[in-house]
Design a protein around this motif. Structure first.
Motif, PDB file in Angstrom:
ATOM      1  N   GLY A  50       5.181   1.259  -0.793  1.00  0.00           N
ATOM      2  CA  GLY A  50       4.400   1.901  -1.850  1.00  0.00           C
ATOM      3  C   GLY A  50       4.918   3.280  -2.452  1.00  0.00           C
ATOM      4  N   VAL A  57       5.966   1.570  -5.959  1.00  0.00           N
ATOM      5  CA  VAL A  57       4.739   1.711  -6.255  1.00  0.00           C
ATOM      6  C   VAL A  57       4.514   2.819  -7.219  1.00  0.00           C
ATOM      7  N   ASP A  86       1.036  -1.168   0.080  1.00  0.00           N
ATOM      8  CA  ASP A  86       0.072  -0.040  -0.006  1.00  0.00           C
ATOM      9  C   ASP A  86       0.931   1.259  -0.071  1.00  0.00           C
ATOM     10  N   CYS A  87       0.423   2.213  -0.620  1.00  0.00           N
ATOM     11  CA  CYS A  87       1.279   3.624  -0.752  1.00  0.00           C
ATOM     12  C   CYS A  87       1.475   4.154   0.659  1.00  0.00           C
TER      13      CYS A  87
END
Ligand code: PRX
Length: 631
Positions: free
Chosen positions: A296, A300, A290-291
């Protein structure tokens, strides 16, 4: 390349940095550092005087290079069948619209912006929009509670909070806007008021009309952003201007605002991504992080986009609607590089091979692991079953503080050993020291430190440079201390053994024992609490809490649940204790220090390894704890 990176770091990194766009090249010094507290304050600077912008390098530069029509983001929703894409041109346009809006409401270079969003495309869009205008983003993982969010708002005093009304995790809706409302209320009572809250409407999780609203403060994203121009001039910043703040746990109750700057972080995340995953332009890359966490941020958003990669952003839970979802996504998008955490590998391994083998997974080429040591059996399953024994695994050791990979295999470049992060990345000089801070050569076991800086290193803890020096540079003068234990084998390979401080690693999430303890003792019926990590089959470590209740309060199931709920409310569900162990007293030395060593042994039921208990002020406490162990 490694040899050159150590012998001539300035030449090595400036050559790589030259591949990016700089409005103005850096000054004479590629790196200026003081890594030794005995010689003065700790200072790390890379490419100082260089003027650039990381959003420009992620987007405009790639569009100008002809990648405008290439997909930047494949977004996959929680519900199978719900998806979307953004090309580099479209992403740039959306980032510009948001950047223009932020400027319009008065966000300026250096201002903080809190982003509390789930894995919608709007999350990387918001990060990039901040970077474009020189604002400092602080993404707060959307699993954190209102109180944790408020603590972060109070610390960094953002100009605006960006969120959405709700999100579905699995089949359950989570009302994020309510959490933000509570956080903003709390922060305003503590003197930090928020004038603007930008709310993305997520209609599949919650209707607009059902969302609680504060006129004047709250603005629907969809009502305003589309009105803004799709181009927005870039705010050029110094390489050492702050890019983002990310709060992480330490050994005290107060989270630390890890501050990363622009130039060095940009060069480092791009380079580590390129080499550790053997990135090629046709790759389809998926990182399940997850960011809201550093993975992330670096792997990401920034690292992949600086390379012009196509990135998958997945909104949902990796086992929804069933344990085959990851491989469904891998086949759907023909994912070539898949980067995840050992906890997910272990959990999917438990669900059985058929969820994996029913999908082709032929596109996979490189696998990656991060967040905690990957145990050899999980490594083998990942390699043999998921990767059909043909995809190398990059077991990347790094931290929020390091910005990017520090110790990692380069796929195909040297032999792998299941469970070892292998050898250092370019420019990184890991050393293992003993308790006195003396470097140990050859085969050994000790504390993992780093000699000399690397471009992606964090520069300070926001508002607390002294804590930065005390935590990371004072324990072993002359080195950055990681907080991890590590052994090195005869081939020079590194084997991480876990944290040696009061930090536990639950499902790859870093949690300070002190944070959980302070949440527990805030409960009126809790007199004292001591938290330790204990081995957990899936999560790596579980949270084990010893709790002393206030005199006269009886132990009850209700109280146990209430204590767990208190932690969920104050930190977030991911920090909820797995076990509450009633403790009439805690083992303490005569000076009052809790002997966690003994608590760890009791928690893991290694009762014949309690060691010397004679220095305790009341050795009898230990027997009482053992008696209550399974009550
Ligand atoms: O203990 C190490 C563990 O995670 C810690 C850093 O946590 P955080 O800052 O939240 O960043 C996690 C993602 C980079 C480290 O101190 N850790 C991370 N990766 C590995 C690891 N331990 C062993 N092997 C890894 N590959």
């Amino acid at each position: 390349m490694y040899k050159r990176s150590i012998e001539d770091p300035a030449g090595f990194w400036s050559e790589i940095a030259s591949e990016f766009y700089w409005k103005q090249r850096w000054g004479d010094k590629v790196c200026d550092e003081n890594f030794d507290v005995r010689k003065g304050n700790i200072k790390i600077e890379w490419f100082k005087g260089g003027i650039t912008n990381i959003c420009y390098n992620c987007l405009d530069r790639n569009v100008e290079a002809g990648l405008g029509d290439k997909v930047a983001v494949y977004w996959e929703g929680n519900e199978p069948g719900l998806d979307g894409t953004l090309t580099y041109t479209q992403l740039l346009q959306q980032v510009c619209q948001l950047a223009n809006y932020l400027k319009d409401i008065g966000v300026k270079k250096g201002d903080a912006v809190i982003i509390y969003l789930p894995m919608l495309m709007e999350l990387p869009i918001a990060m990039l929009a901040c970077a474009r205008i020189g604002a400092v983003h602080s993404v707060v993982f959307a699993g954190f509670s209102a109180e944790a969010l408020s603590q972060r708002i109070i610390d960094c005093k953002p100009k605006v909070v960006i969120t959405c009304n709700a999100v579905k995790r699995g089949s359950k809706p989570i009302y994020l806007k309510d959490i933000v409302d509570a956080a903003i209320n709390d922060s305003s009572q503590n003197g930090v008021s928020i004038d603007k809250c930008l709310v993305y409407e997520n209609p599949l999780a919650m209707k607009r009309v059902d969302t609680k609203w504060k006129e004047g403060r709250d603005i629907w994203w969809q009502d305003v952003i589309h009105q803004y121009p799709t181009t927005c001039p870039v705010e050029w910043v110094d390489a050492e201007d702050p890019l983002f703040l990310l709060y992480t746990s330490g050994s005290t109750g107060k989270p630390k605002g890890v501050l990363h700057t622009t130039g060095g972080y940009m060069v480092y995340t791009a380079t580590t991504f390129k080499y550790a995953f053997d990135y090629k332009p046709h790759d389809i890359y998926w990182c399940t992080a997850d960011c809201g966490w550093i993975t992330g941020h670096s792997y990401v958003t920034y690292g992949p986009m600086l390379n012009g990669a196509s990135v998958i952003v997945y909104e949902g839970a990796p086992n929804y609607p069933d344990a085959g979802r990851c491989w469904d996504i891998v086949d759907k998008y023909k994912v070539t590089i898949f980067y995840t955490a050992p906890t997910l590998v272990r959990s999917l391994m438990r669900d059985g091979d058929t969820f994996v083998t029913r999908y082709s997974r032929k596109s996979l080429r490189v696998l990656g692991s991060v967040g905690e040591p990957i145990n050899p059996s999980a490594w083998r399953w990942f390699y043999n079953v998921v990767g059909d024994s043909r995809c190398p695994i990059s077991d990347t050791w790094w931290q929020t503080e390091t910005g990017g990979f520090m110790i990692t295999p380069l796929p195909g470049a040297w032999p792998q050993k299941p469970g070892s992060a292998t050898l250092p990345f370019f420019g990184v000089q890991p050393v293992i020291v003993d308790e006195k801070g003396v470097e140990i050569e050859g085969e050994c076991n000790g504390y993992l430190c780093v000699k000399k800086s690397w471009p992606g290193a964090f520069r300070t803890l926001y508002g607390d440079h002294e804590r930065y020096e005390t935590t990371y540079f004072k324990p072993f003068s002359g080195y950055y201390f990681s907080g991890d234990g590590c052994s090195r084998d005869k081939d020079g390979y590194h084997w991480l053994t876990g944290r040696v401080d009061d930090v536990i690693n639950v499902s790859g999430h870093r949690i300070g024992t002190a944070e959980v303890e302070s949440a527990l003792v805030s409960h009126p019926q809790c007199a004292e609490a001591a938290v330790v990590g204990v081995e957990h089959e899936v999560k790596g470590q579980g949270i084990y809490a010893f709790v002393t209740v206030v005199d006269g309060v009886p132990y009850s199931e209700e109280l146990r649940k209430d204590l767990v709920l208190t932690v969920r409310k104050q930190i977030g569900a991911f920090a909820a204790p797995d076990k509450i162990h009633w403790a009439p007293g805690l083992p303490k030395t005569r000076s009052g220090k809790i002997m966690r060593r003994i608590l760890r042994k009791i928690a893991s039921r290694q009762l014949d390894e309690l060691g010397d208990t004679s220095t305790l002020s009341d050795p009898n406490v230990v027997n009482q704890l053992i008696e209550l162990a399974d009550s």
